[in-house]
Design a protein around this motif. Structure first.
Motif, PDB file in Angstrom:
ATOM      1  N   PHE A 245      13.601  -5.150  21.022  1.00  0.00           N
ATOM      2  CA  PHE A 245      12.565  -5.062  19.996  1.00  0.00           C
ATOM      3  C   PHE A 245      12.008  -3.653  19.846  1.00  0.00           C
ATOM      4  N   VAL A 246      12.308  -2.751  20.793  1.00  0.00           N
ATOM      5  CA  VAL A 246      11.802  -1.381  20.712  1.00  0.00           C
ATOM      6  C   VAL A 246      12.556  -0.613  19.637  1.00  0.00           C
ATOM      7  N   ASP A 266       7.468  -1.441  17.500  1.00  0.00           N
ATOM      8  CA  ASP A 266       8.118  -2.734  17.718  1.00  0.00           C
ATOM      9  C   ASP A 266       8.721  -3.189  16.396  1.00  0.00           C
TER      10      ASP A 266
END
Length: 400
Positions: A245-246, A266
């Motif tokens: 998700f980064v 995010d």
């Protein structure tokens, strides 16, 4: 790169020698109190001697007397090491001895071109008498020296004694990591410090994080702004592989002048920028490990005390891979109680050292490669360990 470390009469280590092979991290296993951390402490002490001096380095360990093996027959602690700056250079050998309450009794520094060739003596010290080889003038020189100073503390003429200066630089480059301050701030009592790796800082090019993970923001910024983009791209790839998700890491300025913070984007919330303080403990620990391992700053040795803490098995597998790759150009030492860590090693027989406490001090035992390869066709190292095959007390183990 550190190629050999020999220690006599240092805490639990009565007579231990570790040969370091490129590409194979030294992984120390054994029960609590078996001497694993003593090996790391030797490296820590060498680094402190090079950076702060002999007296201050010993003081950090509550004085030299606390470092010596407590036995009636022990009069001196000795440390010897071989350093290889490049495959084409001769080995630089350094040895020193000291006795309580903190007097240096002996030092030697020499170049060893190859086995069987007479070494070139550079430093020979007996107590307060120091004989130095002036590499610029090609002559030996005598000098008095304090019993409480190492040779590279007293001698500062880099041009005349480049090997001695190189020794100090190599020792001061050793980096020790023994637990990052990633515990969430809200879990800490008022008596505990509120320091965190994610605290903002005055912008400076810090080449690496400190032993507790502080200065992470500047260390990451250093990797990002380094001329070689490979380390930064690899760090982001490794981070996203475990935390998909980064989107990216950012370093926005804080309200006070000259300070930056660490934040991340995010993918699930594209309009929001999250503080590093909002990372989970496992994610924070993983990022600290990446920053420590992937720093482009050269180092003679890296040492990690139980780096497996807080890591998911997938993240641990990647850390083991990165440690093995780092060990191709720097000595890597790891203590661990994790069976998974051992199973992720590509060459466990070449890396694992079993710390075995005995009446004569700690012994380091390697595994029998042929036997281990045969057993691993049917068992994992975790299963072998559960059956007692990696137990330090089992000296008759067929894997030894």
């Amino acid at each position: 790169m550190l190629r050999k470390l020999s220690v006599k009469n240092f805490r639990l280590l009565r007579d231990v020698t570790i040969d370091v092979e490129p590409g194979k991290p030294i992984v120390l296993i054994g029960p609590n109190g078996s001497g694993k951390s003593s090996v790391i402490q030797v490296l820590d002490l060498l680094s402190r001697w090079a950076g702060a001096g002999f007296v201050a380095g010993c003081h950090a360990f509550d004085g030299f007397w606390s470092l010596m093996t407590s036995a009636p027959d022990v009069e001196e602690t000795r440390i010897d090491l071989d350093i290889e700056f490049s495959p084409n250079d001769p080995i630089l050998h350094y040895g020193m001895g000291a006795c309580s309450p903190g007097r240096i009794t002996q030092e030697i520094l020499e170049k060893r071109p190859s086995p069987g060739v007479v070494p070139n003596a550079l430093v020979d010290r007996q107590a307060g008498n120091l004989v130095l080889w002036n590499e610029r003038r090609q002559v030996f020189e005598d000098q008095a020296i304090s019993l409480h100073e190492l040779s590279f503390e007293s001698v500062r003429q880099v041009a005349s004694y480049p090997s001695l200066a190189g020794l100090q630089s190599a020792l001061s480059s050793i980096r020790i990591y023994d637990g990052f301050l990633t515990t969430p701030l809200w879990t800490r009592s008022p008596q505990e410090g509120k320091f965190s790796p994610f605290d903002g800082g005055v912008l400076s090019m810090e080449p690496h994080i400190d032993r507790r993970g502080l200065a992470l923001v500047n260390a990451l910024y250093f990797i990002k702004e380094n001329e070689d983009e490979h380390a930064w791209n690899e760090l982001l790839y490794a981070l996203r592989s475990e935390f998909p998700f980064v989107d990216r890491l950012e370093f926005p300025p804080e309200h006070t002048g000259g300070r930056i913070s660490l934040q991340f984007r995010d993918k699930r919330y594209p309009s929001t920028r999250f503080s590093g303080h909002q990372m989970s403990e496992g994610m924070a620990t993983y990022l600290c490990l990446l920053a420590a391992i992937l720093s482009p700053e050269p180092t003679m040795a890296l040492a990690f005390d139980e780096p497996d803490r807080h890591l998911h098995p997938s993240a641990l597998r990647r850390i083991v891979y990165l440690l093995e790759r780092a060990s191709e150009h720097t000595a890597v030492f790891v203590t661990t109680h994790s069976d998974r860590f051992l199973d992720y090693l590509s060459d466990p027989a070449g890396s694992i050292r079993i710390c075995e406490p005995t009446a004569e001090g700690v012994k380091l035992r390697m595994l029998n490669r042929e036997a281990l390869d045969e057993w691993r066709e049917h068992y994992s190292l975790q299963e072998l360990r559960a059956q007692g095959h990696l137990d330090p007390a089992n000296a008759d183990d067929p894997l030894s």
